[in-house]
Design an enzyme around this catalytic site. Structure first.
Site, PDB file in Angstrom:
ATOM      1  N   GLY A 197      28.643  38.399  40.482  1.00 27.10           N
ATOM      2  CA  GLY A 197      28.680  37.851  41.841  1.00 27.10           C
ATOM      3  C   GLY A 197      28.096  36.459  41.957  1.00 27.10           C
ATOM      4  CB  SER A 198      27.382  33.660  39.622  1.00 26.39           C
ATOM      5  OG  SER A 198      28.617  33.316  39.054  1.00 26.39           O
ATOM      6  CE  LYS A 242      46.999  48.278  41.491  1.00 23.38           C
ATOM      7  NZ  LYS A 242      45.822  47.472  41.136  1.00 23.38           N
ATOM      8  CB  ILE A 261      45.989  42.127  44.837  1.00 21.71           C
ATOM      9  CG1 ILE A 261      44.576  41.530  44.730  1.00 21.71           C
ATOM     10  CG2 ILE A 261      46.352  42.426  46.288  1.00 21.71           C
ATOM     11  CD1 ILE A 261      43.461  42.386  45.275  1.00 21.71           C
ATOM     12  CG  HIS A 302      41.833  32.715  35.689  1.00 22.12           C
ATOM     13  ND1 HIS A 302      41.587  34.031  35.318  1.00 22.12           N
ATOM     14  CD2 HIS A 302      42.289  32.082  34.583  1.00 22.12           C
ATOM     15  CE1 HIS A 302      41.899  34.180  34.033  1.00 22.12           C
ATOM     16  NE2 HIS A 302      42.330  33.016  33.572  1.00 22.12           N
ATOM     17  CG  MET A 306      37.163  41.780  36.343  1.00 20.51           C
ATOM     18  SD  MET A 306      38.098  40.255  35.998  1.00 20.51           S
ATOM     19  CE  MET A 306      36.788  39.164  35.494  1.00 20.51           C
TER      20      MET A 306
HETATM   21  C1  GAR Z   1      34.304  34.157  37.078  1.00 17.92           C
HETATM   22  O1  GAR Z   1      34.118  33.279  35.994  1.00 17.92           O
HETATM   23  C2  GAR Z   1      35.765  34.229  37.468  1.00 17.92           C
HETATM   24  O2  GAR Z   1      36.444  33.031  37.243  1.00 17.92           O
HETATM   25  C3  GAR Z   1      36.266  35.311  36.541  1.00 17.92           C
HETATM   26  O3  GAR Z   1      35.229  36.262  36.547  1.00 17.92           O
HETATM   27  C4  GAR Z   1      33.981  35.590  36.654  1.00 17.92           C
HETATM   28  C5  GAR Z   1      33.128  36.302  37.671  1.00 17.92           C
HETATM   29  O4  GAR Z   1      31.830  35.778  37.684  1.00 17.92           O
HETATM   30  N1  GAR Z   1      37.497  35.855  37.013  1.00 17.92           N
HETATM   31  C6  GAR Z   1      38.523  36.196  36.217  1.00 17.92           C
HETATM   32  O5  GAR Z   1      38.474  36.125  35.019  1.00 17.92           O
HETATM   33  C7  GAR Z   1      39.770  36.679  36.965  1.00 17.92           C
HETATM   34  N2  GAR Z   1      40.878  36.802  36.090  1.00 17.92           N
HETATM   35  P1  GAR Z   1      30.838  36.093  38.880  1.00 17.92           P
HETATM   36  O6  GAR Z   1      30.854  37.610  39.117  1.00 17.92           O
HETATM   37  O7  GAR Z   1      29.495  35.645  38.380  1.00 17.92           O
HETATM   38  O8  GAR Z   1      31.294  35.336  40.091  1.00 17.92           O
END
Ligand code: GAR
Length: 192
Positions: A11-12, A65, A93, A109, A90
């Site tokens: 969740g950053s 889903k 949708i 992404h 992840m």
């Molecule tokens: C992020 O780097 C985002 O770009 C990636 O997951 C990470 C989540 O980080 N998303 C994907 O790879 C989608 N295909 P976070 O939970 O720290 O925000």
């Protein structure tokens, strides 16, 4: 503009959005719901700490889903969500959410799409040996990391780059770009 953030992990990016709202870098935007498919996710804890309503579910508790997306849709309607922001969510949708929120779902992404779709985009870029990678924010369609691109930022891969150093550089860009795109949607402007 009311947004729901969907997150499966740390969740950053979710935290960066909240921070940008607090710092008034984003105006007229409220995070009204955090949706997670992983109740133990750090993102869920962050939302609780900030008193943001949470809908956390386990996909295996639903027959399919469509069933869990119907439940998510009820929550989105309850909270009057205008736009969905996927921030490390992840799961693909499905029809239910695409039909209700088509053109109003964005995703961040960690690559320059269409390169390195799917899981571990950072590892894929390192394995391939590309010299630049980056970050993409795009509208979501039925595909995995497809859909019209809204904005991209380039990140250079240095000679001694490791997964950790590259992830840090990419996340710094994500944490800037995603709030910018959210603001542009709220202002109905485009972002370069
Ligand atoms: C992020 O780097 C985002 O770009 C990636 O997951 C990470 C989540 O980080 N998303 C994907 O790879 C989608 N295909 P976070 O939970 O720290 O925000």
């Amino acid at each position: 503009m009311n947004i729901a953030v969907f997150a499966s992990g740390t969740g950053s990016n979710f935290a960066a959005i909240l921070q940008a709202i607090k710092a008034e870098q984003i105006k007229n935007v409220e995070v009204v719901l955090l949706v997670s498919d992983y109740p133990e996710a750090l993102a869920v804890q962050k939302a609780k700490d900030e008193h943001i309503p949470v809908f956390a579910f386990k996909a295996k508790d639903y027959p399919d889903k469509q069933a869990y997306e119907k439940r998510i849709l009820e929550k989105l309607k309850e909270r009057r969500v205008d736009v969905i922001v996927l921030a490390g969510y992840m799961r693909l949708i499905g029809d239910v959410l695409l039909q209700a929120y088509g053109g109003k779902i964005i995703n961040v992404h960690p690559s320059l799409l269409p390169a390195f779709k799917g899981k571990d985009a950072i590892g894929q870029a390192l394995d391939y040996g590309v010299k630049v990678t980056g970050v993409t924010v795009h509208f979501v369609d039925e595909g995995m990391d497809t859909g019209p691109i809204i904005a991209q930022r380039v990140v250079k891969i240095d000679k001694d780059e490791t997964r950790e150093t590259l992830m840090k550089k990419i996340q710094e860009q994500e944490h800037r770009l995603l709030p910018q795109v959210i603001q542009s949607l709220a202002n109905k402007e485009t972002v370069q």
